[in-house]
Design a protein around this motif. Structure first.
Motif, mmCIF file in Angstrom:
data_model
loop_
_atom_site.group_PDB
_atom_site.id
_atom_site.type_symbol
_atom_site.label_atom_id
_atom_site.label_comp_id
_atom_site.label_asym_id
_atom_site.label_seq_id
_atom_site.Cartn_x
_atom_site.Cartn_y
_atom_site.Cartn_z
ATOM 1 N N TYR A 166 0.876 -1.178 0.000
ATOM 2 C CA TYR A 166 0.000 0.000 0.000
ATOM 3 C C TYR A 166 0.911 1.226 0.000
ATOM 4 N N PRO B 273 -1.870 5.677 8.654
ATOM 5 C CA PRO B 273 -3.199 5.159 8.307
ATOM 6 C C PRO B 273 -3.703 4.217 9.392
ATOM 7 N N ILE C 298 -4.742 0.937 10.387
ATOM 8 C CA ILE C 298 -4.552 -0.385 9.764
ATOM 9 C C ILE C 298 -4.787 -1.500 10.768
ATOM 10 N N ASP D 4 -7.034 -3.721 10.737
ATOM 11 C CA ASP D 4 -7.384 -5.004 10.099
ATOM 12 C C ASP D 4 -6.213 -5.637 9.368
ATOM 13 N N LEU E 22 1.656 -4.761 3.954
ATOM 14 C CA LEU E 22 0.577 -5.150 4.862
ATOM 15 C C LEU E 22 0.124 -6.575 4.579
ATOM 16 N N ILE F 146 -9.046 0.928 4.410
ATOM 17 C CA ILE F 146 -8.049 1.814 5.050
ATOM 18 C C ILE F 146 -8.690 3.198 4.945
ATOM 19 N N GLU G 264 -9.620 7.224 1.033
ATOM 20 C CA GLU G 264 -9.698 5.868 1.604
ATOM 21 C C GLU G 264 -9.391 4.832 0.525
#
Lengths: 305, 329
Positions: free
Chosen positions: A57, A77, A79, A81, A110, A120, A143
């Motif tokens: 990302y 960000p 993050i 998840d 990620l 995100i 996003e």
């Protein structure tokens, strides 16, 4: 007298107007400068990502160099998840349509922690012009939605068994390929300058996994050299028989002594049991390569600068 | 090198200096038979027996006698004739009329080194008696069994000239000899040296260099010499090539070989290679050791067909082809 005063008054008014206009102009210019922030975009996987697989990302900011030297704060960000595997940033300068631009990229490696459409959320990055100027501006980062596909779970035992089988097969394949490579001629399309060096490097590298094979390959190199330079060859000839043939061929004494030394060391490596160390082998490999390099450069020429 | 092998290598290097002294001592008397003397020494170390084929006058008896003096062992020469009996070899029971008892009189075989001269001139029963003693290292006289002394080495000779009235050794019996040596004439320079030494009336004294006990110690050390798996495979390839030459791309030899070498050949070849490595001062065997001694071990173990005889192909030609074909490790 009255006309002079009127003129003076008009001039004063004009001066005030001019000052006001300048002031407005400065404000407007400053305002326009404050609005020319770096452009922001994100780069995320366009296709579905499998659960457990990593992806990249990126947050990319760009601006014209003429606008100034921006300092971009580190993006943070949300993050939750995802598992953060790695993080980094880079900056580059490039020319686009005659103008010099600067691009600063923030990279995040990620791994999704669950399946489904993971978001995100949009967030802001602080940005200011150097040197330390007024209040920082904020860049809006849009996003990103990452579609994560679930993968079926495999029992650990099966995974371990599969890994062991694959590792064993890979080791056998490596040994087989090394042996084949030892007997296979060099690729005709590969440049001659690369073939010899890469062969010796390959031999050195293969000692760890297959010492016996590496020693045999090194012996083959030396025998091939003798075959090419002195026309003495034969798979059924022992090292001593080769040396006797070389002695009968009126070989230079120094060369004879070197070859005798190499064969003695190889003999010890092959037949005096285990215990020939990696360092001993590397030294022997290096000595033989240099010997061949000096006498038959076409076999192992020095690489082109 | 492994530390154990390193230690063996060091001991063998030290011991080989003694062997070199021994060879030098023998070399004072024997000229130009380096090959014969070395092989005799190898057989002594490897506890094997030797069959020598050569015309008369090549110092076969002198070499063996000199070797025996240098290693301080009891030497006995036996001339085989057609009227020889087994009892003449191993001994017999002698009746003493005074006390009415039988006493055992041991035969000449009770020596460390035996030279059985012209073994092919004695009848089969005498040959069998000798060969049995060679195999068992003991003889039975009457009811008693007597162990032969250690070390025990038999050197049998065959005269290639006179074949009439001889009893050729059966192949099964020849197999018991570790080595078969073919010795030839010395060159001119060597023969001149022989004249200077032997025809001047001087007697050359040979001193003891080592004794029988030391020979036995050297044998133990020889058995510790390391033989790599690749060498064992090489030995087996050579022996199997005599049995199934077609598997080693030697199809042309198949109709020429009646019987290939036996498993005893593999054992003898490995022992002889170890002995060769020992004399060269190495604690490990190399393919060159196998190749150097291989002909002497295999030449009498490959039985050729009538077709080979018709083509004048001897077992030596066949063994040489095998050595030229089999790749060394």
């Amino acid at each position: 007298m009255r006309g002079g005063r009127r003129l003076q008054y008009a001039l004063m008014r004009l001066r005030t107007l001019l000052l006001l206009g300048e002031f407005l102009g400065i404000i407007l210019a400053g305002g326009s400068m404050a609005m020319a922030l770096p452009a922001v975009r994100i780069h995320a996987p366009a296709e579905t990502v499998k659960s457990g697989e990593g992806f990249v990302y990126e947050v990319i900011t760009e601006w014209k160099k003429s606008e100034g030297d921006y300092q971009i704060g580190l993006p943070s960000p949300a993050i939750e998840d995802f598992e953060l595997l790695r993080q980094g940033e880079s900056q580059e300068t490039f020319v686009r349509a005659g103008e010099t631009w600067i691009r600063k990229t923030f990279v995040f490696g990620l791994r999704p922690l669950k399946a489904g459409p993971l978001v995100i959320p949009a967030f802001k990055i602080p940005c200011s012009l150097l040197p330390g100027t007024a209040a920082a501006e904020f860049l809006e980062v849009p996003e990103a939605v990452i579609d994560v596909q679930d993968t079926p779970k495999i029992p650990v035992g099966i995974l371990i068994a599969a890994f062991t089988a694959i590792a064993a097969t890979a080791a056998l394949v490596v040994v087989f390929l090394n042996r084949r490579r030892a007997s296979a001629p060099p690729r005709p399309d590969a440049p001659a300058s690369d073939q010899g060096l890469s062969r010796f490097q390959d031999i050195e590298g293969s000692f760890q996994s297959d010492p016996s094979g590496a020693i045999l390959r090194l012996t083959s190199e030396l025998r091939a050299f003798i075959g090419v330079t002195h026309k003495i060859s034969g798979a059924s000839l022992t090292d001593r028989e080769m040396l006797l043939s070389l002695a009968a061929a009126d070989l230079d004494r120094e060369e004879q002594a070197s070859l005798k030394s190499f064969f003695t060391r190889l003999e010890e490596a092959k037949f005096a049991g285990p215990g020939f160390s990696k360092i001993e082998f590397e030294n022997l490999c290096r000595d033989i390569r240099k010997f061949i390099e000096l006498r038959q450069p076409s076999l192992i020429p020095t690489p082109r600068p | 090198m492994d530390t154990t092998i390193q230690e063996v290598n060091r001991k063998v290097k030290e011991a080989s200096t003694i062997l070199n002294d021994l060879l030098r001592e023998i070399g004072k008397v024997i000229v130009g038979q380096q090959y014969l003397v070395e092989r005799l020494l190898m057989a002594l170390l490897a506890d094997g027996h030797v069959l020598i084929e050569g015309v008369p006058g090549l110092a076969k008896t002198l070499s063996v006698r000199t070797l025996s003096r240098a290693v301080n062992t009891h030497f006995q020469r036996l001339q085989f004739t057609p009227d020889l009996l087994p009892a003449d070899l191993i001994g017999t029971l002698v009746y003493n009329p005074k006390d009415g008892q039988f006493t055992t009189k041991k035969g000449p075989i009770f020596a460390n080194i035996i030279l059985a001269d012209e073994i092919n001139r004695a009848p089969s029963k005498v040959q069998s008696a000798l060969l049995e003693a060679m195999q068992e290292k003991q003889v039975t006289i009457g009811e008693n069994t007597f162990v032969l002394p250690k070390p025990f080495l038999v050197l049998a000779t065959q005269n290639p000239i006179e074949q009439e009235g001889t009893y050729p050794l059966p192949e099964a019996q020849i197999d018991r000899f570790m080595l078969k040596l073919i010795i030839s004439y010395p060159n001119k320079k060597e023969e001149k040296e022989i004249l200077e030494r032997m025809a001047m009336g001087r007697e050359i004294e040979v001193h003891h260099v080592i004794g029988p006990d030391q020979i036995l110690e050297l044998r133990k050390l020889m058995h510790q010499i390391y033989v790599d798996e690749k060498i064992k495979d090489y030995i087996l390839d050579l022996v199997f090539a005599t049995r199934e030459p077609q598997q080693y791309k030697l199809e042309a030899l198949k109709p020429l070989i009646s019987y290939g070498a036996s498993p005893r050949a593999s054992i003898m070849l490995m022992l002889a290679s170890k002995a060769h490595a020992f004399i060269r001062g190495r604690g490990y065997v190399t393919p060159d050791d196998v190749k150097q001694i291989g002909m002497d071990v295999l030449r009498h173990r490959v039985i050729v067909t009538y077709e080979a005889e018709a083509e004048e192909m001897t077992s030596e030609h066949i063994v040489k082809k095998i050595f030229d074909q089999i790749e060394v490790p």
